[in-house]
Design an enzyme around this catalytic site. Structure first.
Site, PDB file in Angstrom:
ATOM      1  N   ARG A 142       0.858  -1.199   0.000  1.00 34.61           N
ATOM      2  CA  ARG A 142       0.000   0.000   0.000  1.00 34.61           C
ATOM      3  C   ARG A 142       0.889   1.242   0.000  1.00 34.61           C
ATOM      4  NH1 ARG A 142      -3.806  -0.138   4.938  1.00 34.61           N
ATOM      5  NH2 ARG A 142      -5.019  -1.649   3.754  1.00 34.61           N
ATOM      6  N   ARG A 155      -1.821   6.537   9.908  1.00 36.73           N
ATOM      7  CA  ARG A 155      -1.916   6.043   8.535  1.00 36.73           C
ATOM      8  C   ARG A 155      -2.044   7.203   7.547  1.00 36.73           C
ATOM      9  NH1 ARG A 155      -3.947   0.777   8.338  1.00 36.73           N
ATOM     10  NH2 ARG A 155      -3.023  -0.417  10.020  1.00 36.73           N
ATOM     11  N   LYS A 195      -3.651   1.228  14.928  1.00 32.37           N
ATOM     12  CA  LYS A 195      -3.658   2.195  13.822  1.00 32.37           C
ATOM     13  C   LYS A 195      -4.372   3.488  14.220  1.00 32.37           C
ATOM     14  CE  LYS A 195      -6.171  -0.836  11.317  1.00 32.37           C
ATOM     15  NZ  LYS A 195      -7.087  -1.440  10.328  1.00 32.37           N
ATOM     16  N   LYS A 245      -6.062   7.154  12.370  1.00 29.67           N
ATOM     17  CA  LYS A 245      -6.418   7.699  11.044  1.00 29.67           C
ATOM     18  C   LYS A 245      -6.796   9.167  11.120  1.00 29.67           C
ATOM     19  CE  LYS A 245      -7.603   3.204   9.305  1.00 29.67           C
ATOM     20  NZ  LYS A 245      -8.640   2.302   8.765  1.00 29.67           N
ATOM     21  N   CYS A 255     -15.218  -3.082  -0.199  1.00 30.15           N
ATOM     22  CA  CYS A 255     -13.820  -3.355   0.143  1.00 30.15           C
ATOM     23  C   CYS A 255     -13.305  -4.473  -0.757  1.00 30.15           C
ATOM     24  CB  CYS A 255     -13.716  -3.763   1.608  1.00 30.15           C
ATOM     25  SG  CYS A 255     -14.370  -5.398   1.918  1.00 30.15           S
ATOM     26  N   CYS A 303      -8.017 -10.732   0.850  1.00 30.57           N
ATOM     27  CA  CYS A 303      -8.066 -10.328   2.252  1.00 30.57           C
ATOM     28  C   CYS A 303      -8.186 -11.541   3.174  1.00 30.57           C
ATOM     29  CB  CYS A 303      -9.241  -9.390   2.503  1.00 30.57           C
ATOM     30  SG  CYS A 303      -9.301  -8.935   4.242  1.00 30.57           S
ATOM     31  N   CYS A 342     -16.442  -8.330   5.836  1.00 25.38           N
ATOM     32  CA  CYS A 342     -16.456  -8.735   7.242  1.00 25.38           C
ATOM     33  C   CYS A 342     -16.814  -7.502   8.073  1.00 25.38           C
ATOM     34  CB  CYS A 342     -15.100  -9.335   7.649  1.00 25.38           C
ATOM     35  SG  CYS A 342     -13.843  -8.102   8.033  1.00 25.38           S
ATOM     36  N   CYS A 351     -14.116  -1.852   6.164  1.00 27.80           N
ATOM     37  CA  CYS A 351     -13.144  -1.070   5.377  1.00 27.80           C
ATOM     38  C   CYS A 351     -13.814  -0.154   4.359  1.00 27.80           C
ATOM     39  CB  CYS A 351     -12.166  -2.005   4.693  1.00 27.80           C
ATOM     40  SG  CYS A 351     -11.151  -2.934   5.871  1.00 27.80           S
TER      41      CYS A 351
HETATM   42 FE1  SRM Z   1      -9.133  -1.994   6.232  1.00 27.09          FE
HETATM   43  C1  SRM Z   1      -7.758  -4.638   7.855  1.00 27.09           C
HETATM   44  C2  SRM Z   1      -8.274  -3.302   3.285  1.00 27.09           C
HETATM   45  C3  SRM Z   1      -9.794   0.965   4.786  1.00 27.09           C
HETATM   46  C4  SRM Z   1     -10.866  -1.060   9.031  1.00 27.09           C
HETATM   47  N1  SRM Z   1      -8.130  -3.667   5.669  1.00 27.09           N
HETATM   48  C5  SRM Z   1      -7.590  -4.593   6.505  1.00 27.09           C
HETATM   49  C6  SRM Z   1      -6.720  -5.574   5.712  1.00 27.09           C
HETATM   50  C7  SRM Z   1      -5.319  -5.052   5.689  1.00 27.09           C
HETATM   51  C8  SRM Z   1      -6.763  -7.034   6.190  1.00 27.09           C
HETATM   52  C9  SRM Z   1      -5.694  -7.480   7.155  1.00 27.09           C
HETATM   53  O1  SRM Z   1      -5.613  -6.926   8.270  1.00 27.09           O
HETATM   54  O2  SRM Z   1      -4.925  -8.344   6.787  1.00 27.09           O
HETATM   55  C10 SRM Z   1      -7.397  -5.449   4.317  1.00 27.09           C
HETATM   56  C11 SRM Z   1      -6.545  -5.799   3.102  1.00 27.09           C
HETATM   57  C12 SRM Z   1      -7.405  -6.371   2.016  1.00 27.09           C
HETATM   58  C13 SRM Z   1      -6.735  -6.480   0.701  1.00 27.09           C
HETATM   59  O3  SRM Z   1      -6.578  -7.618   0.198  1.00 27.09           O
HETATM   60  O4  SRM Z   1      -6.363  -5.465   0.117  1.00 27.09           O
HETATM   61  C14 SRM Z   1      -7.952  -4.044   4.399  1.00 27.09           C
HETATM   62  N2  SRM Z   1      -8.950  -1.270   4.397  1.00 27.09           N
HETATM   63  C15 SRM Z   1      -8.680  -1.997   3.291  1.00 27.09           C
HETATM   64  C16 SRM Z   1      -8.902  -1.182   2.032  1.00 27.09           C
HETATM   65  C17 SRM Z   1      -7.938  -1.536   0.905  1.00 27.09           C
HETATM   66  C18 SRM Z   1     -10.358  -1.371   1.583  1.00 27.09           C
HETATM   67  C19 SRM Z   1     -10.672  -0.913   0.177  1.00 27.09           C
HETATM   68  O5  SRM Z   1     -11.225  -1.735  -0.537  1.00 27.09           O
HETATM   69  O6  SRM Z   1     -10.384   0.213  -0.187  1.00 27.09           O
HETATM   70  C20 SRM Z   1      -8.755   0.232   2.611  1.00 27.09           C
HETATM   71  C21 SRM Z   1      -7.340   0.722   2.596  1.00 27.09           C
HETATM   72  C22 SRM Z   1      -7.249   2.107   3.157  1.00 27.09           C
HETATM   73  C23 SRM Z   1      -5.911   2.756   3.025  1.00 27.09           C
HETATM   74  O7  SRM Z   1      -5.589   3.174   1.915  1.00 27.09           O
HETATM   75  O8  SRM Z   1      -5.213   2.883   4.023  1.00 27.09           O
HETATM   76  C24 SRM Z   1      -9.197   0.006   4.045  1.00 27.09           C
HETATM   77  N3  SRM Z   1     -10.074  -0.294   6.831  1.00 27.09           N
HETATM   78  C25 SRM Z   1     -10.343   0.782   6.044  1.00 27.09           C
HETATM   79  C26 SRM Z   1     -11.301   1.637   6.676  1.00 27.09           C
HETATM   80  C27 SRM Z   1     -11.878   2.922   6.107  1.00 27.09           C
HETATM   81  C28 SRM Z   1     -11.103   4.125   6.505  1.00 27.09           C
HETATM   82  O9  SRM Z   1     -10.088   4.027   7.179  1.00 27.09           O
HETATM   83  O10 SRM Z   1     -11.515   5.221   6.147  1.00 27.09           O
HETATM   84  C29 SRM Z   1     -11.618   1.042   7.891  1.00 27.09           C
HETATM   85  C30 SRM Z   1     -12.685   1.543   8.903  1.00 27.09           C
HETATM   86  C31 SRM Z   1     -12.272   2.735   9.665  1.00 27.09           C
HETATM   87  C32 SRM Z   1     -11.573   2.351  10.925  1.00 27.09           C
HETATM   88  O11 SRM Z   1     -10.387   2.039  10.866  1.00 27.09           O
HETATM   89  O12 SRM Z   1     -12.237   2.320  11.963  1.00 27.09           O
HETATM   90  C33 SRM Z   1     -10.838  -0.165   7.981  1.00 27.09           C
HETATM   91  N4  SRM Z   1      -9.258  -2.698   8.125  1.00 27.09           N
HETATM   92  C34 SRM Z   1     -10.080  -2.199   9.104  1.00 27.09           C
HETATM   93  C35 SRM Z   1      -9.998  -3.049  10.264  1.00 27.09           C
HETATM   94  C36 SRM Z   1     -10.754  -2.844  11.598  1.00 27.09           C
HETATM   95  C37 SRM Z   1      -9.943  -1.956  12.458  1.00 27.09           C
HETATM   96  C38 SRM Z   1     -10.536  -1.636  13.803  1.00 27.09           C
HETATM   97  O13 SRM Z   1      -9.763  -1.304  14.680  1.00 27.09           O
HETATM   98  O14 SRM Z   1     -11.721  -1.645  14.002  1.00 27.09           O
HETATM   99  C39 SRM Z   1      -9.101  -4.094   9.926  1.00 27.09           C
HETATM  100  C40 SRM Z   1      -8.665  -5.262  10.819  1.00 27.09           C
HETATM  101  C41 SRM Z   1      -7.591  -4.900  11.755  1.00 27.09           C
HETATM  102  O15 SRM Z   1      -6.985  -3.830  11.686  1.00 27.09           O
HETATM  103  O16 SRM Z   1      -7.333  -5.728  12.620  1.00 27.09           O
HETATM  104  C42 SRM Z   1      -8.670  -3.844   8.577  1.00 27.09           C
HETATM  105 FE1  SF4 Z   2     -10.995  -7.483   4.479  1.00 31.81          FE
HETATM  106 FE2  SF4 Z   2     -12.997  -7.139   6.169  1.00 31.81          FE
HETATM  107 FE3  SF4 Z   2     -11.563  -5.053   5.371  1.00 31.81          FE
HETATM  108 FE4  SF4 Z   2     -13.173  -6.180   3.677  1.00 31.81          FE
HETATM  109  S1  SF4 Z   2     -13.804  -5.195   5.581  1.00 31.81           S
HETATM  110  S2  SF4 Z   2     -11.024  -5.642   3.250  1.00 31.81           S
HETATM  111  S3  SF4 Z   2     -13.081  -8.305   4.251  1.00 31.81           S
HETATM  112  S4  SF4 Z   2     -10.818  -6.714   6.585  1.00 31.81           S
END
Ligand code: SRM
Ligand code: SF4
Length: 564
Positions: free
Chosen positions: A86, A155, A219, A221, A440, A446, A485, A489
C-alpha cells in the site's frame, strides 16, 4: 507546546498485561526484526509471523490466494503467498509521472491491476516476495513510499478530493501534506531494508520522537474535510480537521476526535463510533494539535487488548472531557469554541466541472476502485495514456474514484477521446445507486474476509437498480457500501444501505445512514442471503417511493420512519 510524557514507556498499563504485539514491537529494533533474513529464505514464499507483523509498518501485508487455499492444502502445498503493498499518498494527490510508474509496477509485478482504496491511495496485490524490493525501489524513484501505510501508527492522511482550486483548497492541501510528513515514523529500518541504505553505527539511541519504541497501541487515522463536502467521512476518523474559512483563505479547523468503524460480531465491546467535534484551533496550531492528540492515544490507549486499542475506545474509557483536557494541557491552551459549518454530501462528483482558476477537472467513476483492462473497458491502459499526455494532477477520492485534475480547456477533447477509444464511460451512465457504491477488496486476497464484497456488489447493485427502476427512482443517489467482514473497510456503518459479511453469501443488512455521513445506520437483518436482502430492500424502496417527503433522501426517510 508542552508534551511532558516520557515517551519511552507506556504509562497506563502494567507490563505483564501488554498484548503480544507490544512485545514484538518492543523487541523489533525499531521495526527491523528478522525481515531482511526472511526475504532471503527461498524455502517458503512467505515470511515469519513476526516479520509479517513488522512489515505492516512498512506498508506490506502477507496474503494468500484464498480461491485456491483449499486446493493447495489438499495437495499438501503451502498457501500461495503473495504480498499486498500500500502506497502512502497524502490527500490522494499524484503526478502523471508517478501514475506512469505505478502503472508500470502493476504491470510488471502486480498482476496487471491497481486498486484505489477508500483512503485515497494505491494498493498492489499479488507481489511475490522476491519482487517486493524492486516494487518499493520503483516507487522511490518517483518519490513515493509505503511507510506507515499500515501498522500501529498514523496512517495515510486523507483530504477532500474536490478542490475548486481556491486559496482555501490549496492551503488545506499543503497542510494535509505537512501533517502527513509530521506524523510518519522516521523508520530508518525502511531505508535500510528496502532501499539498501547502510545502518549508521552510532552510540546514540535511535529515536522515534512522536511515537517512542512501541509506536501506537493501534492504527490511527487522520482526515481533512472542506465543507460542504464530507467526502472523507470526517466522523469516522480517529482525528479529523474540518476546514473553516472562505475562498480567500483558511482560518483554522474544527477538531473531531474518536471516530472509527470496526467491530466484531462476537464482541459487544467493539462498535462503530462517530467522532465528536471538540472545538476550534487556528491553522498555525495544526501540527501541535495532532502531536497532542496522538500523544494522548500513545500514552492512554489500551495496550493490553488489541480489540479495544483504537482511540475511539480510549475516548469512551477515559471520558471525552478527560481526553479533551489532556489535549488542551499538552497544547498549553484551551480549544476555542467550535465554529459553524455544514456538510451537504459525502459523495464524489462525477463528470467535468470547472475550477476557480479556469481549469477543468473530470471525476471518473471507478467501480470499487478496481483498475484493470477488461473486455470492453481497458481502464488501465486508458489511464496510462492519459498520464502520458496530462499536465495536471491525479486525485484519488475517498469513494474509490479518480479525478483527472487541472486540465486546460483545449485538452478536454483529447482526454475524452482516450476514454472513449478504450471503452471507458461509453456505456449507460451508472445509476445514482452505483455511483454511490463502495466495496472493500475482500476475497480472494483479504485474509479476514468472510464473504465477497468487490466481486459481488456490482451484481447485487443490478438487482437493486431493477427495484429502483420499478419505482421510477433510477437516478436517486443512495449510498450503498459492502464489506466482506465487520471490520468495515468501506465505512459501511454510515451508509444509507450497508452489508457486512458473515459467511459465504451471507451478510448483515444495515439501513438508515445519512447522505452526508453524520449518522450511524442500524442492523435490520442479521446473517441473511441475497433473496432476503432483496426482499427487505424492495419493501423499503416501495415505501420510500410512496411516502417520502419532497426531496427527502432514502437514509433520512428510513431513519424518520424508524423513529415514528
Ligand atoms: Fe481496512 C484490515 C483493506 C480501509 C478497518 N483492511 C484490513 C486488511 C489489511 C486485512 C488485514 O488486516 O490483513 C485489508 C486488506 C485487504 C486487501 O486484500 O487489500 C484491508 N482497508 C482496506 C482497504 C484496501 C479497503 C478498500 O477496498 O479500499 C482500505 C485501505 C485504506 C488505506 O488506503 O489505508 C481500508 N479499513 C479501512 C477503513 C476505512 C477508513 O479508514 O476510512 C476502515 C474503517 C475505519 C476504521 O479504521 O475504523 C478499515 N481494516 C479495518 C480493520 C478494523 C480496524 C478496527 O480497529 O476496528 C481491519 C482489521 C484490523 O486492523 O485488525 C482492517
Ligand atoms: Fe478485508 Fe474485512 Fe476489510 Fe473487507 S472489511 S477488506 S473483508 S478486513
Amino acid at each position: 507546546m508542552t508534551d511532558t510524557i516520557d515517551r519511552s514507556t507506556d504509562i497506563s498499563q502494567p507490563l505483564d498485561r501488554l498484548s503480544a504485539d507490544e512485545t514484538i514491537k518492543a523487541e523489533s529494533d525499531y521495526l527491523r526484526g528478522q525481515i531482511r533474513f526472511d526475504l532471503l529464505d527461498r524455502i517458503t514464499g512467505g515470511v515469519t509471523f513476526e516479520s509479517n507483523k513488522l512489515m505492516k509498518f512498512h506498508g506490506i501485508y502477507q496474503q494468500d490466494d484464498r480461491d485456491i487455499r483449499d486446493e493447495r492444502r489438499r495437495q499438501k502445498l503451502e498457501p500461495a503467498y503473495t504480498f499486498m503493498i500500500r502506497v502512502r499518498l497524502p490527500g490522494g494527490v499524484c503526478t502523471p509521472e508517478q501514475w506512469l510508474k505505478v502503472d508500470e509496477l502493476a504491470r510488471v509485478h502486480g498482476g496487471d491491476t491497481i486498486r484505489l482504496t477508500t483512503r485515497q491511495t494505491f494498493q498492489f496485490h499479488w507481489i511475490i516476495k522476491e519482487e517486493i524490493r524492486s516494487t518499493i525501489e520503483g516507487l522511490h524513484s518517483v518519490l513515493l513510499d509505503t511507510i506507515a501505510a499500515c501498522g500501529d501508527d498514523a496512517r495515510g492522511v486523507m483530504a477532500t478530493a474536490y478542490p475548486t482550486d481556491s486559496t482555501l483548497d490549496r492551503e488545506v492541501a499543503e497542510l494535509s501534506k505537512a501533517l502527513s510528513d509530521h506524523v510518519i515514523p522516521r523508520m530508518n529500518a525502511y531505508h535500510e531494508i528496502w532501499l539498501g541504505q547502510e545502518r549508521i553505527a552510532t552510540s546514540e539511541e535511535e529515536e522515534e520522537p512522536l511515537y517512542g519504541p512501541t509506536y501506537l497501541p493501534r492504527k490511527f487515522k487522520i482526515g481533512f474535510a472542506i465543507p460542504p463536502s464530507n467526502d472523507v467521512d470526517i466522523y469516522t476518523q480517529d482525528l479529523g480537521f474540518i476546514a473553516i474559512g472562505d475562498k480567500i483563505g483558511l482560518e483554522g479547523f474544527n477538531v473531531v476526535i474518536g471516530g472509527g468503524m470496526g467491530r466484531a460480531d462476537n464482541d459487544p465491546n467493539t462498535y462503530p463510533r462517530l467522532g465528536n467535534v471538540i472545538g476550534f484551533i487556528p491553522k498555525n496550531r495544526l501540527l501541535d494539535t495532532a502531536t497532542a492528540v496522538i500523544g494522548v492515544q500513545r500514552d492512554y490507549g489500551n495496550r493490553a487488548s488489541r480489540p479495544r486499542a483504537r482511540f475511539k475506545y480510549t475516548v469512551d474509557d477515559k471520558g471525552l472531557d478527560f481526553i479533551k483536557g489532556e489535549i488542551e494541557q499538552r497544547l498549553g491552551t484551551l480549544l476555542e469554541p467550535t465554529r459553524p459549518f455544514s456538510f451537504d454530501s459525502n459523495s464524489d462528483r462525477i463528470g467535468w466541472y470547472q475550477t476557480d482558476n479556469g481549469m477543468w477537472n473530470i471525476g471518473l467513476f471507478i467501480e470499487n476502485g478496481r483498475i484493470s483492462d477488461r473486455r470492453g473497458q481497458r481502464l488501465l491502459t486508458a489511464l496510462q495514456n492519459i498520464a502520458s499526455v496530462h499536465r495536471g494532477q491525479f486525485r484519488l477520492t475517498p469513494n474509490q474514484n479518480l479525478v483527472v485534475a487541472g486540465v486546460a480547456a483545449e485538452d478536454r477533447d483529447s482526454i475524452d477521446a482516450i476514454l472513449s477509444t478504450h471503452g471507458v464511460g461509453t456505456g449507460a451512465e451508472p445509476s445514482g445507486l452505483r455511483r454511490n457504491s463502495m466495496a472493500c477488496v475482500a476475497l480472494p486476497t483479504c485474509p479476514l474476509a468472510m464473504a465477497e464484497a468487490e466481486r459481488y456488489l456490482p451484481l447485487l447493485n443490478s438487482k437493486i437498480e431493477a427495484l429502483l427502476a420499478d419505482q421510477g427512482l433510477s437516478e436517486e443517489p443512495i449510498t450503498i457500501r459492502m464489506s466482506g467482514c465487520p471490520n468495515g473497510c468501506s465505512r459501511p456503518y454510515i451508509a444509507e444501505i450497508a452489508l457486512t459479511g458473515r459467511g459465504p453469501g451471507r451478510y448483515d443488512l444495515w439501513l438508515g445512514g445519512s447522505h452526508v455521513g453524520d449518522r450511524l445506520n442500524r442492523m435490520v437483518a442479521d446473517n441473511v442471503g441475497e433473496e432476503r436482502i432483496v426482499a427487505i430492500l424492495a419493501e423499503n424502496i416501495s415505501k420510500f417511493a410512496k411516502d417520502r417527503d419532497s426531496g427527502e433522501r432514502f437514509g433520512d426517510f428510513l431513519a424518520r420512519i424508524e423513529e415514528t
